[in-house]
Write an enzyme that holds these catalytic residues in place. Structure first.
Site: not given
Ligand code: PSU
Ligand code: MN
Length: 319
Positions: A37, A98, A150, A171
């Site tokens: 990526e 992004k 989110d 993460k």
């Protein structure tokens, strides 16, 4: 067992995708390819470590006998296999969006540059007929999501494409139990390499169980093949813990994460800026050691992804 043709990795041609010569050739010859990526380059690490890491990942994939395909958008076109010069531009330019699913058509229509997140990369690699992808840590359910809602698009793209993504877990800035719940709802098969638990990015274990611990890369390739055989939508997530000598102490990581999360909340940072903000704050708070860990884990993931891609290519095309 003779496999149906749809297993075969073939580069597919569309006017909105441009391939590097190397990737195009590999696709035509059914050679193993590993997608990489570009958000990690443009929004995940500072210069010049972002460029050096991107180039190191490509070298690792090649050394394992696969072809790297770093994916980004240039002037609105999806580029599969960025050149060295293009990787340099993704490392330094400040105007790079992004890109996840919602952004892709906008960046294309406006002929802009875009760095692909895990979700954007999954979409692009699927169009290109590539099945295996290495990243650092996938996005997931953010802490406090019960208030903010989110949840990364990464989880839903994993739930709808036949790809295999190698990561060091999600993460650790995220709510990992909730992330695994959404992966389960999405029907993603979650595997863990030489560990019984889901990795926690900076540190090796979240303590949370996965669907299968495996030792041989071939089994991961076969799980992907089985999904395709069964006609099941959705993918395989391979958790690969950071190498022991480079992993952070979980307590040290957690302290920095909590400070950064509280700071972001106070500064009202949310949406797509949140993850890049947290990663750079944690790098500052740990005096750079979290960045070294991040680089080590993504390199480790590229190596495992290449091994799996080689097994996958052999399995779909037995000599
Ligand atoms: N892994 C890293 N660093 C990163 C990312 C992954 O080691 O910066 C990126 C990926 O592109 C992933 C994105 O898709 O972070 C998640 O962003 P968000 O939480 O906004 O969905
Ligand atoms: Mn988000």
């Amino acid at each position: 067992m003779k496999l149906p043709k749809r297993h075969v990795e073939k580069v597919l041609f569309y006017p909105w995708i441009r391939y590097s010569k190397e990737v195009e050739q590999a696709g035509l010859e059914d050679k193993p390819i590993v997608a990489l990526e570009s958000t990690i380059i443009s929004h995940g690490m500072p210069y010049p470590m972002n460029r050096d890491t991107a180039l190191a990942l490509e070298a690792i994939v090649r050394s394992e006998g696969a072809v790297p395909a770093t994916i980004g958008m240039i002037d609105g076109q999806i580029v599969v296999g960025l050149s060295r010069e293009e990787i340099e531009s993704f490392s330094t330019r400040k105007d790079i969006k992004k890109v996840s699913r919602r952004d892709l058509p906008i960046v294309m229509a406006r002929k802009e540059w875009g760095a692909m997140t895990v979700s954007g990369t999954i979409i692009a690699m699927s169009m290109a007929g590539i099945r295996v992808f290495a990243t650092g840590g996938i996005g997931g359910v953010h802490r406090g999501a019960e208030e903010t809602w989110d949840v990364s698009r990464d989880l839903y793209e994993l739930g709808s494409h036949n790809v295999l993504v190698v990561c060091a877990g999600a993460k650790a800035i995220l709510d990992l139990p909730k992330t695994l719940e959404v992966l389960e709802s999405q029907g993603v098969s979650v595997l863990s390499y030489r560990s019984p638990t889901f990795a926690s990015f900076y540190s090796r274990s979240s303590g949370l169980p996965v669907d299968l611990e495996f030792d041989d890369p071939e089994i991961a390739a076969r799980v992907l093949m089985a999904r395709i055989e069964l006609g099941l939508t959705g993918g395989v997530l391979v958790s690969n813990p950071c190498p022991v000598e480079m992993a952070m102490d979980p307590k040290e990581a957690e302290t920095a994460i909590q400070t950064a999360v509280a700071d972001a909340k106070q500064r009202k940072i949310h949406g797509k800026s949140l993850t890049p903000y947290l990663l750079s704050e944690i790098t500052k708070l740990t005096g750079g050691s979290s960045l070294e860990t991040n680089i080590a884990l993504v390199e480790n993931n590229a190596r495992l992804a290449a091994k799996i891609a080689v097994c996958y290519a052999k399995a779909v095309r037995p000599e």
